[in-house]
Design a protein around this motif. Structure first.
Motif, short mmCIF file in Angstrom:
data_model
loop_
_atom_site.label_atom_id
_atom_site.label_comp_id
_atom_site.label_asym_id
_atom_site.label_seq_id
_atom_site.Cartn_x
_atom_site.Cartn_y
_atom_site.Cartn_z
N LEU A 1 0.86 -1.18 0.00
CA LEU A 1 0.00 0.00 0.00
C LEU A 1 0.90 1.23 0.00
N LEU A 2 0.73 2.11 -0.97
CA LEU A 2 1.50 3.35 -1.04
C LEU A 2 0.56 4.51 -0.81
N VAL A 3 1.02 5.45 0.01
CA VAL A 3 0.23 6.65 0.27
C VAL A 3 1.05 7.88 -0.08
N ASP A 4 0.37 8.97 -0.33
CA ASP A 4 1.07 10.22 -0.61
C ASP A 4 1.33 10.97 0.70
N SER A 5 1.85 12.16 0.62
CA SER A 5 2.21 12.93 1.81
C SER A 5 1.00 13.33 2.65
N LYS A 6 -0.19 13.30 2.07
CA LYS A 6 -1.42 13.64 2.79
C LYS A 6 -2.13 12.39 3.31
N LEU A 7 -1.45 11.25 3.23
CA LEU A 7 -1.98 9.96 3.67
C LEU A 7 -3.19 9.51 2.86
N ASN A 8 -3.20 9.89 1.59
CA ASN A 8 -4.22 9.40 0.66
C ASN A 8 -3.62 8.25 -0.13
N GLY B 1 -6.75 7.91 -4.12
CA GLY B 1 -7.09 9.26 -3.70
C GLY B 1 -7.87 9.32 -2.39
N GLN B 2 -8.34 8.17 -1.91
CA GLN B 2 -9.10 8.13 -0.66
C GLN B 2 -8.12 8.12 0.53
N PRO B 3 -8.56 8.65 1.67
CA PRO B 3 -7.70 8.59 2.87
C PRO B 3 -7.42 7.15 3.27
N VAL B 4 -6.18 6.86 3.59
CA VAL B 4 -5.80 5.51 3.98
C VAL B 4 -6.52 5.08 5.26
N LEU B 5 -6.91 6.04 6.07
CA LEU B 5 -7.63 5.71 7.30
C LEU B 5 -8.97 5.04 7.01
N ASN B 6 -9.53 5.27 5.83
CA ASN B 6 -10.76 4.59 5.46
C ASN B 6 -10.57 3.07 5.44
N LEU B 7 -9.36 2.62 5.12
CA LEU B 7 -9.08 1.19 5.08
C LEU B 7 -8.54 0.66 6.41
#
Length: 73
Positions: free
Chosen positions: A21-28, A49-55
């Protein structure tokens, strides 16, 4: 002979059985490999593009997932 062999890393990562899982600097979410899609039952197209916290965060979970991610970064 000056040919450089290029490796398609996305193809390599998609064939791993480990969830990536790769996220950007905004944790998306930026990228999920096939194993991660299967683990979370979501496609890259839908998750991108969704927040990783959703998962990663359960609503009734006392663990502070957001803080843990920020500390990891």
């Amino acid at each position: 002979m000056d040919q450089h062999n290029t490796i398609d890393y996305r193809l390599l990562v998609d064939n791993l059985t480990t969830a990536i899982l790769l996220v950007d600097s905004k944790l998306n979410i930026f990228y999920l490999n096939s194993a991660c899609e299967a683990l979370f039952d979501v496609s890259l197209l839908r998750a991108s593009g969704q927040p990783v916290l959703n998962l990663l965060h359960a609503h009734d979970d006392a663990f502070n997932t957001h803080e843990a991610l920020l500390n990891t970064l």
